[in-house]
Structures are given as C-alpha cells and as structure tokens.
Design a protein around this motif. Sequence first.
Motif, PDB file in Angstrom:
ATOM      1  N   HIS A 105       0.815  -1.211   0.000  1.00 56.90           N
ATOM      2  CA  HIS A 105       0.000   0.000   0.000  1.00 56.90           C
ATOM      3  C   HIS A 105       0.851   1.264   0.000  1.00 56.90           C
ATOM      4  O   HIS A 105       0.371   2.332  -0.381  1.00 56.90           O
ATOM      5  CB  HIS A 105      -0.901   0.022   1.242  1.00 56.90           C
ATOM      6  CG  HIS A 105      -1.883  -1.100   1.284  1.00 56.90           C
ATOM      7  ND1 HIS A 105      -2.439  -1.574   2.458  1.00 56.90           N
ATOM      8  CD2 HIS A 105      -2.410  -1.865   0.308  1.00 56.90           C
ATOM      9  CE1 HIS A 105      -3.255  -2.570   2.195  1.00 56.90           C
ATOM     10  NE2 HIS A 105      -3.251  -2.767   0.889  1.00 56.90           N
ATOM     11  N   SER A 106       2.091   1.144   0.434  1.00 58.45           N
ATOM     12  CA  SER A 106       2.938   2.316   0.634  1.00 58.45           C
ATOM     13  C   SER A 106       3.939   2.560  -0.482  1.00 58.45           C
ATOM     14  O   SER A 106       4.400   3.687  -0.658  1.00 58.45           O
ATOM     15  CB  SER A 106       3.707   2.167   1.957  1.00 58.45           C
ATOM     16  OG  SER A 106       2.860   1.835   3.020  1.00 58.45           O
ATOM     17  N   LEU A 107       4.291   1.506  -1.213  1.00 62.32           N
ATOM     18  CA  LEU A 107       5.341   1.624  -2.218  1.00 62.32           C
ATOM     19  C   LEU A 107       5.035   2.693  -3.259  1.00 62.32           C
ATOM     20  O   LEU A 107       5.955   3.380  -3.734  1.00 62.32           O
ATOM     21  CB  LEU A 107       5.555   0.279  -2.915  1.00 62.32           C
ATOM     22  CG  LEU A 107       6.527  -0.687  -2.236  1.00 62.32           C
ATOM     23  CD1 LEU A 107       6.547  -2.016  -2.988  1.00 62.32           C
ATOM     24  CD2 LEU A 107       7.935  -0.100  -2.182  1.00 62.32           C
ATOM     25  N   ASP A 108       3.769   2.851  -3.608  1.00 61.84           N
ATOM     26  CA  ASP A 108       3.418   3.840  -4.622  1.00 61.84           C
ATOM     27  C   ASP A 108       3.845   5.245  -4.198  1.00 61.84           C
ATOM     28  O   ASP A 108       4.516   5.957  -4.945  1.00 61.84           O
ATOM     29  CB  ASP A 108       1.922   3.796  -4.933  1.00 61.84           C
ATOM     30  CG  ASP A 108       1.064   3.615  -3.687  1.00 61.84           C
ATOM     31  OD1 ASP A 108       1.455   4.088  -2.612  1.00 61.84           O
ATOM     32  OD2 ASP A 108      -0.018   2.980  -3.801  1.00 61.84           O
ATOM     33  N   ARG A 109       3.485   5.649  -2.965  1.00 57.25           N
ATOM     34  CA  ARG A 109       3.836   6.989  -2.508  1.00 57.25           C
ATOM     35  C   ARG A 109       5.322   7.113  -2.168  1.00 57.25           C
ATOM     36  O   ARG A 109       5.919   8.180  -2.359  1.00 57.25           O
ATOM     37  CB  ARG A 109       2.975   7.358  -1.294  1.00 57.25           C
ATOM     38  CG  ARG A 109       1.591   7.846  -1.691  1.00 57.25           C
ATOM     39  CD  ARG A 109       0.560   7.637  -0.621  1.00 57.25           C
ATOM     40  NE  ARG A 109       0.250   6.213  -0.470  1.00 57.25           N
ATOM     41  CZ  ARG A 109      -0.585   5.733   0.434  1.00 57.25           C
ATOM     42  NH1 ARG A 109      -1.174   6.562   1.284  1.00 57.25           N
ATOM     43  NH2 ARG A 109      -0.837   4.452   0.504  1.00 57.25           N
ATOM     44  N   ILE A 110       5.912   6.018  -1.681  1.00 59.93           N
ATOM     45  CA  ILE A 110       7.353   6.048  -1.427  1.00 59.93           C
ATOM     46  C   ILE A 110       8.107   6.243  -2.743  1.00 59.93           C
ATOM     47  O   ILE A 110       9.059   7.033  -2.833  1.00 59.93           O
ATOM     48  CB  ILE A 110       7.808   4.750  -0.728  1.00 59.93           C
ATOM     49  CG1 ILE A 110       7.211   4.676   0.681  1.00 59.93           C
ATOM     50  CG2 ILE A 110       9.329   4.676  -0.662  1.00 59.93           C
ATOM     51  CD1 ILE A 110       7.450   3.350   1.382  1.00 59.93           C
ATOM     52  N   ALA A 111       7.659   5.541  -3.783  1.00 60.74           N
ATOM     53  CA  ALA A 111       8.294   5.674  -5.103  1.00 60.74           C
ATOM     54  C   ALA A 111       8.080   7.070  -5.678  1.00 60.74           C
ATOM     55  O   ALA A 111       8.993   7.659  -6.274  1.00 60.74           O
ATOM     56  CB  ALA A 111       7.735   4.618  -6.047  1.00 60.74           C
ATOM     57  N   LEU A 112       6.888   7.608  -5.502  1.00 54.64           N
ATOM     58  CA  LEU A 112       6.620   8.965  -5.978  1.00 54.64           C
ATOM     59  C   LEU A 112       7.485   9.985  -5.241  1.00 54.64           C
ATOM     60  O   LEU A 112       7.943  10.969  -5.826  1.00 54.64           O
ATOM     61  CB  LEU A 112       5.138   9.305  -5.791  1.00 54.64           C
ATOM     62  CG  LEU A 112       4.161   8.613  -6.747  1.00 54.64           C
ATOM     63  CD1 LEU A 112       2.717   8.844  -6.310  1.00 54.64           C
ATOM     64  CD2 LEU A 112       4.360   9.105  -8.178  1.00 54.64           C
ATOM     65  N   ARG A 113       7.698   9.715  -3.954  1.00 50.50           N
ATOM     66  CA  ARG A 113       8.571  10.614  -3.171  1.00 50.50           C
ATOM     67  C   ARG A 113      10.011  10.539  -3.661  1.00 50.50           C
ATOM     68  O   ARG A 113      10.729  11.544  -3.702  1.00 50.50           O
ATOM     69  CB  ARG A 113       8.510  10.222  -1.684  1.00 50.50           C
ATOM     70  CG  ARG A 113       9.371  11.101  -0.772  1.00 50.50           C
ATOM     71  CD  ARG A 113       8.801  12.499  -0.679  1.00 50.50           C
ATOM     72  NE  ARG A 113       9.633  13.354   0.153  1.00 50.50           N
ATOM     73  CZ  ARG A 113      10.638  14.096  -0.320  1.00 50.50           C
ATOM     74  NH1 ARG A 113      10.921  14.087  -1.616  1.00 50.50           N
ATOM     75  NH2 ARG A 113      11.345  14.854   0.484  1.00 50.50           N
ATOM     76  N   ALA A 114      10.441   9.340  -4.051  1.00 55.81           N
ATOM     77  CA  ALA A 114      11.828   9.154  -4.482  1.00 55.81           C
ATOM     78  C   ALA A 114      12.064   9.601  -5.917  1.00 55.81           C
ATOM     79  O   ALA A 114      13.106  10.197  -6.229  1.00 55.81           O
ATOM     80  CB  ALA A 114      12.219   7.684  -4.320  1.00 55.81           C
ATOM     81  N   TRP A 115      11.111   9.325  -6.824  1.00 58.17           N
ATOM     82  CA  TRP A 115      11.343   9.530  -8.258  1.00 58.17           C
ATOM     83  C   TRP A 115      10.463  10.609  -8.890  1.00 58.17           C
ATOM     84  O   TRP A 115      10.581  10.882 -10.078  1.00 58.17           O
ATOM     85  CB  TRP A 115      11.122   8.214  -9.009  1.00 58.17           C
ATOM     86  CG  TRP A 115      12.143   7.168  -8.654  1.00 58.17           C
ATOM     87  CD1 TRP A 115      13.470   7.363  -8.428  1.00 58.17           C
ATOM     88  CD2 TRP A 115      11.914   5.770  -8.501  1.00 58.17           C
ATOM     89  NE1 TRP A 115      14.098   6.183  -8.139  1.00 58.17           N
ATOM     90  CE2 TRP A 115      13.158   5.170  -8.183  1.00 58.17           C
ATOM     91  CE3 TRP A 115      10.793   4.945  -8.604  1.00 58.17           C
ATOM     92  CZ2 TRP A 115      13.309   3.810  -7.958  1.00 58.17           C
ATOM     93  CZ3 TRP A 115      10.944   3.596  -8.391  1.00 58.17           C
ATOM     94  CH2 TRP A 115      12.179   3.029  -8.076  1.00 58.17           C
ATOM     95  N   SER A 116       9.566  11.195  -8.086  1.00 55.99           N
ATOM     96  CA  SER A 116       8.698  12.221  -8.648  1.00 55.99           C
ATOM     97  C   SER A 116       8.705  13.442  -7.725  1.00 55.99           C
ATOM     98  O   SER A 116       9.755  13.796  -7.197  1.00 55.99           O
ATOM     99  CB  SER A 116       7.286  11.659  -8.839  1.00 55.99           C
ATOM    100  OG  SER A 116       6.505  12.531  -9.607  1.00 55.99           O
ATOM    101  N   ASP A 117       7.552  14.046  -7.504  1.00 53.71           N
ATOM    102  CA  ASP A 117       7.499  15.240  -6.652  1.00 53.71           C
ATOM    103  C   ASP A 117       6.230  15.231  -5.813  1.00 53.71           C
ATOM    104  O   ASP A 117       5.368  14.364  -5.952  1.00 53.71           O
ATOM    105  CB  ASP A 117       7.574  16.508  -7.509  1.00 53.71           C
ATOM    106  CG  ASP A 117       6.543  16.521  -8.634  1.00 53.71           C
ATOM    107  OD1 ASP A 117       5.404  16.076  -8.393  1.00 53.71           O
ATOM    108  OD2 ASP A 117       6.879  16.958  -9.752  1.00 53.71           O
ATOM    109  N   PHE A 118       6.126  16.241  -4.923  1.00 51.92           N
ATOM    110  CA  PHE A 118       4.976  16.307  -4.017  1.00 51.92           C
ATOM    111  C   PHE A 118       3.674  16.592  -4.771  1.00 51.92           C
ATOM    112  O   PHE A 118       2.595  16.257  -4.296  1.00 51.92           O
ATOM    113  CB  PHE A 118       5.200  17.363  -2.930  1.00 51.92           C
ATOM    114  CG  PHE A 118       6.064  16.889  -1.796  1.00 51.92           C
ATOM    115  CD1 PHE A 118       5.661  15.856  -0.982  1.00 51.92           C
ATOM    116  CD2 PHE A 118       7.295  17.485  -1.540  1.00 51.92           C
ATOM    117  CE1 PHE A 118       6.452  15.398   0.066  1.00 51.92           C
ATOM    118  CE2 PHE A 118       8.101  17.046  -0.492  1.00 51.92           C
ATOM    119  CZ  PHE A 118       7.676  16.005   0.314  1.00 51.92           C
TER     120      PHE A 118
END
Length: 477
Positions: free
Chosen positions: A230-243
């Motif tokens: 459930h968390s990997l999506d937002r963790i990945a967005l935090r690492a490879w994308s932006d807020f």
Amino acid sequence: MNNFLKKLVGFSIGPFAGALISLITIPLTTYFIIPTEYGKASMFTLFQTILATLIFLGVDQAYSREYHSSKNKLNLLQNAILVPFLLAITIFIICIVIPQFVSLVLFDSKAYKLPAILFGLMTVLIVMERFIMVSIRMQEKALEYSVINILVKLTVLISTFVFVAFIRRDFLAVVYSAIIGQLIADTYLLIRYRRLFNLKEFFFDKPLVSKMIKFAIPIVIATSLASLLHSLDRIALRAWSDFYQIGIFTAALKIAAILSIIQTSFTSFWVPMAYRWHDEGKNIKYFKIVSDSVLLLMSIVFVGVLIFKDLLVTFLSADYIDTKYIIGFLCMQPIIYTVSETTQLGIVFSRKSILNIWVSVVSIIPNVLIIYFMVPKYGALGASLATAVSYIFFFTARTYFSNKCGMKFSVVKHYIIMFILFIAAIFNSFDWSNVVLANTLLLIIVVVIQVSTIKSIRSLIKERNLSSRSTDLKELS
C-alpha cells in the motif's frame, strides 16, 4: 436472508454516513490546500498506517478468530490487547523523549515537536480504538458500530474546518485536524467502553496468548508486506517524482476510498457472520451466492464511478483535475479487496494464516516491477497502474490458496469481470470524447454477463419467502 440484509444495512449506515462526511472533508481540504502541501500531509498518514500495522502484530485478527470459541470474552480481549498496547506505550515514550527525531522522520524537519508527541499519543489511542471496534463488530452490534464510525469521521471534519477556515492552510492543517479529531473521538470511546478495560478479573492466559501469537505471526509478516504494498506507490513517488504527483495520487485515493464504504460495511458484518456460518456447517452454495452478489454490486459501482468521474473530480479544486485519469486504476483496490473477502475464507477457516505471506509476496512482486519502470516516467499514473495490477494478483493468490484449503467454488465469472474492469480503467486513463458512451455500454455488458447471479438472488429470496410462509402456517395450525 432478512437477518442477513438487516445486519448489512446496520453495518452500512456508518460507512455510508462517513462517506458523505468525506465528500465534504475532501473538497474542504483540497480547495484550501495545494497538491504539493497535500502530498506532504499524506506522508504523515502513511507513517501512521505503517506503524499501526506493525504494532497490532496481527493479534486483532487472532482475537476475531478466537472470539466465538472463547467463553470469557472480556479476558480474551484484555489478553489480546496486551502486547500491542505495550508497544504503543513504548512508541509514545520515544515520542516524548526524542520529539525532534520523530519530527525529522515524519516531516523532514526537527521543528514540529508537538505534532510528534501527539503522534505518539494517537498511536496508543488507535490501539484501544481498534480492539473496541473489533469487539463491537464480533458481537454483530451493527447500529452501534455505525454510530461510532460516524463519530470519528465527524470529529475529523469539524477539526479540518476549524483549521483551514481560521488557523492555517498548509500541510499541518491536515495533520493537526486528523490528530485532534482522532483524540476527541477515541477519548469518548475509552470513557464509554471503560468496562472493557476493567482489570478486576483479569488473568494472564499464557496458552491463549501463545495460541493467538502463533496464529498472528504469519499475519504480521503478511500485513507488513501488505502495508509495504500500500505504501510503495507513494514512497516511489517521493523518491522519483514530486509532491505534486503525491498530492494528485492521494486526492484520487481519497475519492476511491469512498468505495471503501462498501468494503468496510460488508467486511464488518461478513467476517463474524462467515465464522458463524462455518461453525453451523452452512452449505458452500450460500458462500458462493454471497460472493457472486458482491461481485455484481462492486462491478456496477465501479462502472458507475467511471461514468461520473468528471462529476466526482469537481468536488476537488481545479488544481486536482489530473486525478480523473488515474481514478479507475485506484478504484480497483477496494473493489477487488471486497470481492476477495468472499473467496479467501478457506485460509482463515483452516487457520493456515501463513498462506497470507505468500499472498502478499505474489502481490508485491508485480507492484515493485511496474513501479520501477513506470513511476519515474509517468508519475501518479504509473503508481496507480501498479496498484491495480497488484490487486488482481492479490485476488488470484487469495482465491487459489483458499481453494487448496477446501473452500472451493467456481470463480470464472470473477476473472472475466475483473479483466473487463481493468481494460475499462486503461481506456479511462486517456482523454477522449466518447468515454461516457463507452462506459455506459460497459455497464450493460457487465450486467448481462451476471444475469445468472441476478436469477440466483431472486430464487434464493423466493425460497426464503416460501420457507417463512410455511413456518407461519405451521404456527397458525
């Protein structure tokens, strides 16, 4: 059947009212808070979810499993809550002793000491709330369960309104409103249900605790992996994308969470009822009818969301318009999870909770692969696609292992419908003019495929009515 529907309606009142409250809370938040700030607030919620998963240790589910077979239910509750409560107290102490560190972990800054301390207190109260709610659910007190759900949602709504209207309009407004709303609701619960924590007749039942922990350990591993899923999506967005992408993704999750009202209300009454049916030796055909009926309902709701997605997005501000392209993928999570609750019963009935670990592993592998290749390029769209695919694998694994444990009935129709819904989610990730017409045709196709389910439901209702009339005639004679 009447009793079945009565309890379903009772358990649904709270979630449906909660959904209405959320329909107010979501636009209230997104109107005043830009996606970037909303993305920051979502990271706080994410940490709370992960932490709660770890400290429960799966004992809450073990408590549910042992409830009907235990004669001293109060002592069962107090033994079950013991370890999670001690862990929560430990976290609270850490938050008091080193709030700067906790603030740094939560908010990437040492400046927010008070929210860090409140985070620790909230953790303790969440444990207490969870076991109170499970106790009410297992007693099948539908209306009471619903009223409490409404209370929690309402206090968060009021807190949110006060903060964004009069105090501040940044990510801390969401954080403070969530904390304070939860504290108010949980304090009320502790006062009202203080009898559950009366230790006058408590005794530590080591064999019982050992039995629950043995059942729960595989669940801990499985739920930890599920939490990671459930968390990997937002963790990945935090690492490879932006807020911004995190904010868009989180806002779409909030809309999809409205579907969770069905998931929550159904699961709340279905779990204790399924256990009772199993103990009574209920014929498997009834479990299949429930499963097919839930599939029918959830698929219709899913297509309904796609048809009206533009209207749903208007509840958010114009800054969140991009959510309409990913909402189809994210809605598959509550849809598939709810249906899987009817096909995975063999796992819990057989007490082979270790199989949940393999369910999580099967689900997380495609999630990781899709996230790795899609999120850096497509952001929230890639993350939402990963979520949809992983839950199809989640359903497949749950159903397969349940069948191996003896709870076997045909799910061919389930796979056909899920494939159609997934294709529909792909079509709706593009901006094209005929999408509403296509979604309407899709609704017709979904209903036609499930005509046999509608006939089965009608036959069962007739059967129950005839049985009821026969009983009445015998009583009159």
